[in-house]
Motif scaffolding. Structure first.
Motif, mmCIF file in Angstrom:
data_model
loop_
_atom_site.group_PDB
_atom_site.id
_atom_site.type_symbol
_atom_site.label_atom_id
_atom_site.label_comp_id
_atom_site.label_asym_id
_atom_site.label_seq_id
_atom_site.Cartn_x
_atom_site.Cartn_y
_atom_site.Cartn_z
ATOM 1 N N GLN A 5 0.815 -1.211 0.000
ATOM 2 C CA GLN A 5 0.000 0.000 0.000
ATOM 3 C C GLN A 5 0.853 1.267 0.000
ATOM 4 N N LEU A 6 2.183 1.113 0.201
ATOM 5 C CA LEU A 6 3.045 2.282 0.347
ATOM 6 C C LEU A 6 3.739 2.603 -0.971
ATOM 7 N N THR A 7 4.005 3.887 -1.160
ATOM 8 C CA THR A 7 4.705 4.299 -2.375
ATOM 9 C C THR A 7 5.873 5.211 -2.004
ATOM 10 N N GLY A 8 6.789 5.381 -2.950
ATOM 11 C CA GLY A 8 7.867 6.344 -2.754
ATOM 12 C C GLY A 8 9.099 5.731 -2.116
ATOM 13 N N PHE A 9 9.997 6.621 -1.659
ATOM 14 C CA PHE A 9 11.254 6.158 -1.076
ATOM 15 C C PHE A 9 11.042 5.727 0.358
ATOM 16 N N PHE A 10 12.110 5.170 0.961
ATOM 17 C CA PHE A 10 11.892 4.555 2.267
ATOM 18 C C PHE A 10 11.551 5.565 3.356
ATOM 19 N N TRP A 11 12.100 6.812 3.225
ATOM 20 C CA TRP A 11 11.737 7.787 4.276
ATOM 21 C C TRP A 11 10.276 8.232 4.135
ATOM 22 N N GLN A 12 9.817 8.268 2.871
ATOM 23 C CA GLN A 12 8.398 8.563 2.677
ATOM 24 C C GLN A 12 7.543 7.419 3.195
ATOM 25 N N LYS A 20 3.398 5.341 9.470
ATOM 26 C CA LYS A 20 2.889 5.980 10.692
ATOM 27 C C LYS A 20 1.453 6.447 10.480
ATOM 28 N N GLN A 21 1.230 7.116 9.331
ATOM 29 C CA GLN A 21 -0.099 7.634 9.052
ATOM 30 C C GLN A 21 -1.098 6.492 8.941
ATOM 31 N N ALA A 22 -0.665 5.403 8.277
ATOM 32 C CA ALA A 22 -1.556 4.253 8.107
ATOM 33 C C ALA A 22 -1.939 3.669 9.459
#
Lengths: 330, 343
Positions: A120-127, A133-135
């Motif tokens: 479900q996550l996208t982008g680089f690892f820091w993103q 966290k938001q999820a």
């Protein structure tokens, strides 16, 4: 299409002498969006069955089934790894004693974050970290925990049982499962908290069309929340049907006894009279009766009962008994 | 956390008080004159003895004598060694750092090897690695230390000639003592042969450390194995499996920390055992530590030294205990706060 279709699932306990069938040829079918109750006394193999579906039983148990279909996929033909991948993606489970099911040394936030599906996550690892966290916070909101800041930082022992169960449900929701197996989710909880948890599960079922398999020993409590019910006794399939069928017109003597044993407001019971119960108690695993395992306790048992009965189907009301109580209604 | 610290501190103070009581009563129990046992002044003239008796409140009751003894202890006066006629405090200060170095390195080595190997055994429960590790642990635990030490010297220093057999560092190197801990002193010194000295000191350390660490390491293996098995059997591991985590994720994120917490509690208990082993090892490897000095004092009936050494060593063990307790609290959120009703 059936969500899950299990035919003749057996669970063996491997022992030194001969294997013991803790669960003996049980059938279970569920449709999408259905809430099914799985009812039976403690020790009737309900939890075993649920754990066998999720695949978290340890090595001393052996699971075998004639058919194990998940949304049309035959899981028996797949390798254990593939099976696990499918099951963990679509099936989630919550347990009794929620506090014991959370790692006591890791904060709630961390445990929630690791449950979040990486797809479900996208982008680089820091993103991704931020998104995780938001999820986790969103998941807490979904189960009705508004003070997410406090909750994320706290450890399991700092929360109440009901809150822990909510967190468990939040973790179960993380992968957006199609089926949630709830193994006595409200055992040892106060009735207000029980109601909250059940209402939460019911709203998840209605809003997200999530199927729920609700395991309980309390027939009466389950009837409020389920569409269909499967009854088990001592590891054997007893009866399955819609909640009304099971509750108002049970065909199996065991279900009949279960229904009669709980007092109801609309039934006249004389003062200080005894409630209907079956004599004896559930047999221990080492001394299981042959044939129908209810035999020794059954009021209607006859010679035929030493052979296991075949399942009879009356308008999608299935019963496993040689002498069903069908004729006593009408 | 403050309450936790205060609890540990009060425990520390009372244990040390009990220890001093024991050491004080030893001066009565040892043969000879109590005052001489306490001060170690064998060759004192009657006038000097009279001054000492006054100093230690001999004319008053026992309680007052004990308090004057405590007073002396707090000022670092533990009397004079009966053999060397040097103050016990200097003797101890000269030797304690070597023991601290040996035991701490050995403890770290034992934990570093023992605990992960124990975890490994638990993960491969009832398979070949588990049986192998258990056998080795049993063997390692049952070997007597002095025999192992002598064997190690025989094989590695005499036959193979790989490692030195005695002492802390070669006599060629001259190191200015700053902290007393040799390895740190070497790193602090501005000697041009610093790195050679460091190498040499490490080579001297290897054999005694292995000998001291072996038995505790095997105990840690078994402790870590049981702890890990217990943790792997808990509900939260099952729940984590149902959550869809892989086995290695479960081990690294959940099982290891919880199992480590269970082991770390027992590490403190094993430390006293480790000190005993270190005392024997110091004798075998002529390690200039407090253990060898204490054993020699016992041989030579140096009663003052025995009392002083007892207090210093026990205090050291206790301090390590408390440090380990703090590590435990840092790792375990349950231990940090007081429970209602419990404890």
């Amino acid at each position: 299409m059936n969500l899950i279709d299990i035919r003749n699932l057996s669970i063996e306990l491997k022992t030194a002498s001969k294997p013991i069938f803790a669960v003996d040829r049980v059938n279970l079918t569920m449709k999408e969006g259905e809430v099914r109750g799985l009812v039976g006394e403690s020790g009737s193999g309900k939890s075993l069955l649920a754990q066998a579906i999720v695949g978290v039983l340890d090595e001393k148990w052996r699971v075998d089934a004639d058919r194990f279909h998940w949304r049309g996929n035959d899981l028996m033909r797949l390798s254990p790894a593939e099976r696990k991948a499918i099951i963990t993606k679509d099936v989630a489970m919550i347990f009794q004693e929620p506090m014991a099911c959370l790692d006591p040394t890791t904060s709630i936030g961390e445990q929630l974050e690791e449950a979040v599906d990486a797809e479900q996550l996208t982008g680089f690892f820091w993103q991704k970290r931020q998104q995780r966290k938001q999820a986790a916070i969103n998941l807490l909101h979904k189960v009705g925990i508004k003070q997410h800041e406090v909750c994320v930082k706290s450890f399991p022992h700092q929360l109440t049982d009901a809150l822990c169960q909510r967190v468990m449900i939040a973790m179960a929701l993380a992968r957006r499962p199609m089926l949630l197996i709830a193994d006595e989710p409200t055992a040892a909880m106060e009735s207000t908290n029980q109601g909250q948890i059940f209402r939460l599960l019911a709203s998840l079922n209605q809003l997200k069309n999530m199927s729920i398999l609700l395991i309980s020993h309390d027939l009466e409590n389950v009837t409020h929340w389920t569409n269909t019910i499967t009854v088990m006794y001592s590891g054997q399939f007893v009866e399955a049907g819609t909640t009304e069928q099971i509750f108002n017109q049970p065909y199996h003597p065991y279900t009949r006894a279960l229904v009669d044993s709980s007092p109801r407001a609309n039934r006249m019971i004389p003062n200080k009279s005894r409630l209907m119960t079956l004599p004896g108690s559930i047999p221990i695993l080492q001394h299981l009766p042959i044939g129908c395992r209810l035999g020794p306790r059954c009021p209607r048992a006859q010679q035929k009962c030493v052979h296991a009965p075949k399942i009879k189907n009356f308008h999608s009301h299935q019963v496993s008994c040689h002498f069903p109580l069908k004729d006593s209604y009408s | 956390m403050l309450i936790f610290t205060l609890r540990r501190l009060s425990l520390f103070i009372f244990t040390i008080l009990l220890l001093t009581l024991l050491s004080f009563s030893l001066s009565f129990l040892f043969p000879g004159d109590q005052l001489i046992n306490l001060t170690g002044q064998l060759n004192a003239s009657p006038e000097q003895l009279a001054i000492l008796a006054n100093d230690y409140n001999q004319q008053f009751g026992l309680l007052s004598q004990y308090f004057s003894y405590l007073n002396h202890l707090f000022h670092g006066e533990m009397g004079y060694s009966m053999n060397s006629q040097l103050p016990i405090a200097t003797e101890v200060l000269n030797r304690l750092p070597a023991t601290i170095e040996l035991t701490c390195v050995a403890l770290l080595v034992a934990m570093f090897f023992g605990i992960p190997i124990g975890f490994c055994a638990a993960i491969y429960h009832r398979k070949l690695p588990d049986n192998l590790i258990l056998t080795v642990a049993m063997l390692g635990y049952s070997i007597p230390v002095f025999w192992l030490g002598i064997l190690a010297i025989l094989v590695f220093s005499i036959q193979l000639g790989w490692l030195p057999s005695a002492g802390q560092i070669s006599l060629l190197f001259e190191i200015e003592p700053v902290t007393g801990l040799q390895l740190i002193d070497i790193l602090l010194s501005d000697n041009e042969y610093k790195w050679q000295a460091f190498q040499d000191a490490t080579r001297h350390l290897i054999l005694p450390v292995i000998v001291v660490a072996l038995a505790p390491a095997t105990i840690f293996m078994r402790l870590a194995r049981t702890a890990m098995l217990e943790v792997l059997d808990t509900h939260y591991i099952k729940a984590a499996k149902a959550k869809g985590l892989t086995f290695s994720q479960i081990i690294y994120r959940h099982a290891m920390r919880n199992a480590f917490i269970k082991v770390i509690r027992d590490v403190g208990l094993q430390f006293a055992n480790l000190i005993t082993i270190a005392m024997v090892t110091e004798v075998i490897f002529s390690w200039p530590g407090i253990g060898r000095w204490l054993i020699e004092s016992i041989y030579q009936r140096d009663y003052t030294a025995i009392q002083g050494g007892l207090i210093v060593l026990s205090t050291f063990i206790f301090i390590v205990h408390i440090i380990i307790d703090f590590v435990y609290a840092a790792l375990n959120p349950l231990a940090r706060e007081p429970h209602h009703g419990a404890r």
